[in-house]
Design an enzyme around this catalytic site. Sequence first.
Site, mmCIF file in Angstrom:
data_model
loop_
_atom_site.group_PDB
_atom_site.id
_atom_site.type_symbol
_atom_site.label_atom_id
_atom_site.label_comp_id
_atom_site.label_asym_id
_atom_site.label_seq_id
_atom_site.Cartn_x
_atom_site.Cartn_y
_atom_site.Cartn_z
ATOM 1 N N GLY A 66 0.938 -1.277 -0.140
ATOM 2 C CA GLY A 66 0.010 -0.009 -0.135
ATOM 3 C C GLY A 66 1.019 1.286 -0.069
ATOM 4 N N SER A 68 1.939 3.085 -2.518
ATOM 5 C CA SER A 68 1.703 4.115 -3.488
ATOM 6 C C SER A 68 0.742 5.180 -3.153
ATOM 7 C CB SER A 68 1.177 3.470 -4.878
ATOM 8 O OG SER A 68 -0.127 2.871 -4.656
ATOM 9 N N SER A 69 0.031 5.188 -1.901
ATOM 10 C CA SER A 69 -0.756 6.119 -1.497
ATOM 11 C C SER A 69 -0.903 6.406 -0.318
ATOM 12 C CB SER A 69 -2.194 5.774 -2.444
ATOM 13 O OG SER A 69 -3.272 6.543 -1.811
ATOM 14 N N GLY A 70 -1.361 7.363 0.319
ATOM 15 C CA GLY A 70 -2.075 7.655 1.568
ATOM 16 C C GLY A 70 -0.935 7.697 2.808
ATOM 17 N N ARG A 91 -1.233 -2.472 -6.333
ATOM 18 C CA ARG A 91 -1.587 -2.992 -7.813
ATOM 19 C C ARG A 91 -1.359 -2.176 -8.863
ATOM 20 N NH1 ARG A 91 -7.593 -3.881 -5.716
ATOM 21 N NH2 ARG A 91 -7.084 -2.002 -4.944
ATOM 22 N N LYS A 95 0.223 4.524 -10.459
ATOM 23 C CA LYS A 95 0.483 5.048 -9.203
ATOM 24 C C LYS A 95 1.605 4.746 -8.502
ATOM 25 C CE LYS A 95 -3.225 4.286 -6.499
ATOM 26 N NZ LYS A 95 -4.447 3.857 -5.996
ATOM 27 N N ASP A 120 -1.385 -7.817 -6.112
ATOM 28 C CA ASP A 120 -2.498 -7.833 -5.296
ATOM 29 C C ASP A 120 -2.228 -8.728 -4.116
ATOM 30 O OD1 ASP A 120 -4.758 -8.321 -3.774
ATOM 31 O OD2 ASP A 120 -6.231 -8.450 -5.507
ATOM 32 N N SER A 199 -3.660 -1.330 11.532
ATOM 33 C CA SER A 199 -5.097 -1.332 11.849
ATOM 34 C C SER A 199 -5.565 0.015 11.877
ATOM 35 C CB SER A 199 -4.964 -2.153 13.242
ATOM 36 O OG SER A 199 -6.680 -2.231 13.793
ATOM 37 N N TYR A 213 -15.718 -3.615 8.203
ATOM 38 C CA TYR A 213 -14.349 -3.039 8.238
ATOM 39 C C TYR A 213 -13.756 -3.195 9.759
ATOM 40 C CZ TYR A 213 -10.654 0.455 8.299
ATOM 41 O OH TYR A 213 -9.364 1.145 8.496
ATOM 42 N N LYS A 217 -9.883 -5.353 11.005
ATOM 43 C CA LYS A 217 -8.681 -4.472 11.735
ATOM 44 C C LYS A 217 -8.688 -5.169 12.995
ATOM 45 C CE LYS A 217 -7.738 -1.600 8.422
ATOM 46 N NZ LYS A 217 -6.404 -1.603 7.918
HETATM 47 N N1 LIG Z 1 -7.304 7.000 6.006
HETATM 48 C C1 LIG Z 1 -7.691 6.680 6.949
HETATM 49 O O1 LIG Z 1 -8.587 7.418 7.746
HETATM 50 C C2 LIG Z 1 -7.444 5.315 8.070
HETATM 51 C C3 LIG Z 1 -6.742 4.572 7.262
HETATM 52 N N2 LIG Z 1 -6.407 3.403 7.848
HETATM 53 C C4 LIG Z 1 -5.672 2.118 7.219
HETATM 54 O O2 LIG Z 1 -4.474 2.500 6.819
HETATM 55 C C5 LIG Z 1 -4.075 1.806 5.409
HETATM 56 C C6 LIG Z 1 -3.940 2.901 4.404
HETATM 57 O O3 LIG Z 1 -5.119 3.700 4.254
HETATM 58 P P1 LIG Z 1 -5.093 5.008 3.329
HETATM 59 O O4 LIG Z 1 -3.837 5.414 3.197
HETATM 60 O O5 LIG Z 1 -6.164 5.971 3.711
HETATM 61 O O6 LIG Z 1 -5.325 4.262 1.753
HETATM 62 P P2 LIG Z 1 -5.177 4.609 0.366
HETATM 63 O O7 LIG Z 1 -6.639 4.176 -0.363
HETATM 64 O O8 LIG Z 1 -4.847 6.020 0.060
HETATM 65 O O9 LIG Z 1 -4.188 3.729 -0.146
HETATM 66 C C7 LIG Z 1 -4.125 2.020 -0.286
HETATM 67 C C8 LIG Z 1 -2.968 1.658 -0.721
HETATM 68 O O10 LIG Z 1 -3.378 0.237 -0.637
HETATM 69 C C9 LIG Z 1 -2.978 -0.376 -2.138
HETATM 70 N N3 LIG Z 1 -3.778 -1.453 -1.989
HETATM 71 C C10 LIG Z 1 -5.263 -1.628 -1.811
HETATM 72 N N4 LIG Z 1 -5.643 -2.882 -2.022
HETATM 73 C C11 LIG Z 1 -4.639 -3.659 -2.362
HETATM 74 C C12 LIG Z 1 -4.345 -4.887 -2.755
HETATM 75 N N5 LIG Z 1 -5.265 -5.742 -2.760
HETATM 76 N N6 LIG Z 1 -2.949 -5.222 -3.032
HETATM 77 C C13 LIG Z 1 -2.077 -4.427 -3.278
HETATM 78 N N7 LIG Z 1 -2.226 -3.236 -2.586
HETATM 79 C C14 LIG Z 1 -3.619 -2.718 -2.380
HETATM 80 C C15 LIG Z 1 -3.309 0.831 -2.929
HETATM 81 O O11 LIG Z 1 -2.944 0.591 -4.123
HETATM 82 P P3 LIG Z 1 -3.719 -0.264 -5.264
HETATM 83 O O12 LIG Z 1 -5.154 0.398 -5.188
HETATM 84 O O13 LIG Z 1 -2.829 0.549 -6.461
HETATM 85 O O14 LIG Z 1 -3.361 -1.544 -5.248
HETATM 86 C C16 LIG Z 1 -2.793 1.870 -2.323
HETATM 87 O O15 LIG Z 1 -1.470 2.323 -2.411
HETATM 88 C C17 LIG Z 1 -5.373 1.017 5.103
HETATM 89 O O16 LIG Z 1 -5.115 -0.352 5.934
HETATM 90 C C18 LIG Z 1 -6.580 1.706 5.964
HETATM 91 O O17 LIG Z 1 -7.473 0.729 6.383
HETATM 92 C C19 LIG Z 1 -6.500 3.342 9.324
HETATM 93 C C20 LIG Z 1 -7.008 4.312 9.997
HETATM 94 C C21 LIG Z 1 -7.455 5.419 9.380
HETATM 95 C C1 LIG Z 2 -11.196 6.821 26.705
HETATM 96 C C2 LIG Z 2 -12.048 6.426 25.716
HETATM 97 C C3 LIG Z 2 -11.986 7.356 24.349
HETATM 98 C C4 LIG Z 2 -12.824 6.932 23.366
HETATM 99 C C5 LIG Z 2 -12.329 7.913 21.877
HETATM 100 C C6 LIG Z 2 -13.143 7.320 20.916
HETATM 101 C C7 LIG Z 2 -12.821 7.837 19.525
HETATM 102 C C8 LIG Z 2 -13.784 7.104 18.631
HETATM 103 C C9 LIG Z 2 -13.432 7.656 17.215
HETATM 104 C C10 LIG Z 2 -13.195 6.401 16.163
HETATM 105 C C11 LIG Z 2 -12.725 7.125 15.006
HETATM 106 C C12 LIG Z 2 -12.707 5.705 14.016
HETATM 107 C C13 LIG Z 2 -11.791 5.988 12.911
HETATM 108 C C14 LIG Z 2 -11.772 5.089 11.941
HETATM 109 C C15 LIG Z 2 -10.873 5.542 10.802
HETATM 110 C C16 LIG Z 2 -10.609 4.362 9.517
HETATM 111 O O1 LIG Z 2 -10.215 3.203 9.847
HETATM 112 C C17 LIG Z 2 -11.270 4.658 8.162
HETATM 113 N N1 LIG Z 2 -11.529 6.086 8.259
HETATM 114 C C18 LIG Z 2 -10.292 4.240 7.433
HETATM 115 O O2 LIG Z 2 -10.475 4.989 5.958
#
Ligand SMILES: NC(=O)C1=CN([C@@H]2O[C@H](COP(=O)(O)OP(=O)(O)OC[C@H]3O[C@@H](n4cnc5c(N)ncnc54)[C@H](OP(=O)(O)O)[C@@H]3O)[C@@H](O)[C@H]2O)C=CC1
Ligand SMILES: CCCCCCCCCCCCCCCC(=O)[C@@H](N)CO
Length: 359
Positions: A66, A68-70, A91, A95, A120, A199, A213, A217
């Site tokens: 993952g 390539s993004s975020g 994938r 990107k 993948d 997670s 979801y 996690k």
């Molecule tokens: N953003 C948020 O609010 C939060 C995110 N997270 C977790 O952090 C991680 C990253 O999230 P975020 O940065 O937002 O996600 P993005 O969607 O921005 O990035 C996801 C990355 O994972 C890759 N990916 C997705 N599916 C596959 C696959 N099957 N095989 C290989 N690569 C894959 C994508 O590339 P490609 O599609 O090209 O494969 C991309 O590089 C995730 O696990 C998410 O659940 C946790 C908490 C909060």
């Molecule tokens: C003492 C107790 C304190 C309690 C605090 C509770 C806070 C709850 C907020 C939960 C936020 C969930 C974010 C999920 C993000 C995520 O994984 C997706 N956005 C991925 O894209």
Amino acid sequence: MSSEEALSSTFTDWLFINSWWLLLPFIMLIVVAAFIVAFVLLLYMISPLISPKPLKLNGAHVVVTGGSSGIGKCIAIECYRQGAFITLVARNEAKLLQAKKELEKFAINDKQVVLCISVDVSSDYSQVESVIKQAQEKLGPVDMLVNCAGLAISGKFEDMEVDRFKKLMEVNYLGSVYPTRAVITTMKERRMGRILFVSSQAGQIGLFGYTAYSPSKFALRGLAESLQMEIKPYNIYVTVAYPPDTDTPGLAEENKSKPLETTLISETSGVCQPDQVAKIIVRDAVQGNFNCSVGPDGYMLSALTCGMSPVTSITEGLQQIVTMGLFRTIALFYLGSFDSIVRRCMIQREQSKAADKRE
Ligand SMILES: NC(=O)C1=CN([C@@H]2O[C@H](COP(=O)(O)OP(=O)(O)OC[C@H]3O[C@@H](n4cnc5c(N)ncnc54)[C@H](OP(=O)(O)O)[C@@H]3O)[C@@H](O)[C@H]2O)C=CC1
Ligand SMILES: CCCCCCCCCCCCCCCC(=O)[C@@H](N)CO
């Protein structure tokens, strides 16, 4: 000796013997307290022994799924800035190449390499195994594996297409199992390494809209705890990161179909920037901390949900012991406010439905 004197002396003897007995509980208390103090002191003394030696990122090979993004891309940048060699796994090739270009701006020496691999991570183990092998042939054994590839889909349980439950378990859970399985043997042979699982705060608490979801996690935590117990003697350390909402393309995509309840509840811990989140995650992984939380709510959640998870510093253990009751009290207020959000949204929906019918 008169009979009166004899009687009083037996009475004093009796009292003397009995007052010793009365003191016994206090003596025991003091002994127990002394033992506890000595034990805590001993733990403090051995704490440097149980904290792992930090991993040197300079020259290390870090694989980021993952990447390539975020969040994954920011983790890769953070490691690259500290001198690591990076393999980005995702994938979409375009990107990946774009991310590689971005990373290369942060090089600190001209030996550093960014390798891109398109696969993948969730579909076929033998494919994942073979790409990890390729990466190891080119950049050497993996020092740190970052499992960040993931997907978030939110929605009400009954609105969620049934195959989404499977999809999320495949990408978020199996997509972390496969790369880990592919690197673990070499790490054990080398008796070193770091494995990171990304997670989510939704992997610590179940929330409205996350019936598909959250379990994917939560599963990572079970995997991480079991694995850590197996590989700790081999000097390999596991980290589980629990970020809150983070401003990424993934979040933007998820927001398109997020229920109002989920949005309002998630707002509690706000939205973080991915580079900030990545810095915290990389720091904890390098130190070999099992738990990695982001922000004050994240800190409270982690102390509250630590359960039987491994402890990597005595300070962390003591903080958990002291704060747990207080954080549970605070959590009850949060839970109350989440319930009222859900109820208010339900009433509003019913009212607008009734109004639609009247029109
Ligand atoms: N953003 C948020 O609010 C939060 C995110 N997270 C977790 O952090 C991680 C990253 O999230 P975020 O940065 O937002 O996600 P993005 O969607 O921005 O990035 C996801 C990355 O994972 C890759 N990916 C997705 N599916 C596959 C696959 N099957 N095989 C290989 N690569 C894959 C994508 O590339 P490609 O599609 O090209 O494969 C991309 O590089 C995730 O696990 C998410 O659940 C946790 C908490 C909060
Ligand atoms: C003492 C107790 C304190 C309690 C605090 C509770 C806070 C709850 C907020 C939960 C936020 C969930 C974010 C999920 C993000 C995520 O994984 C997706 N956005 C991925 O894209």
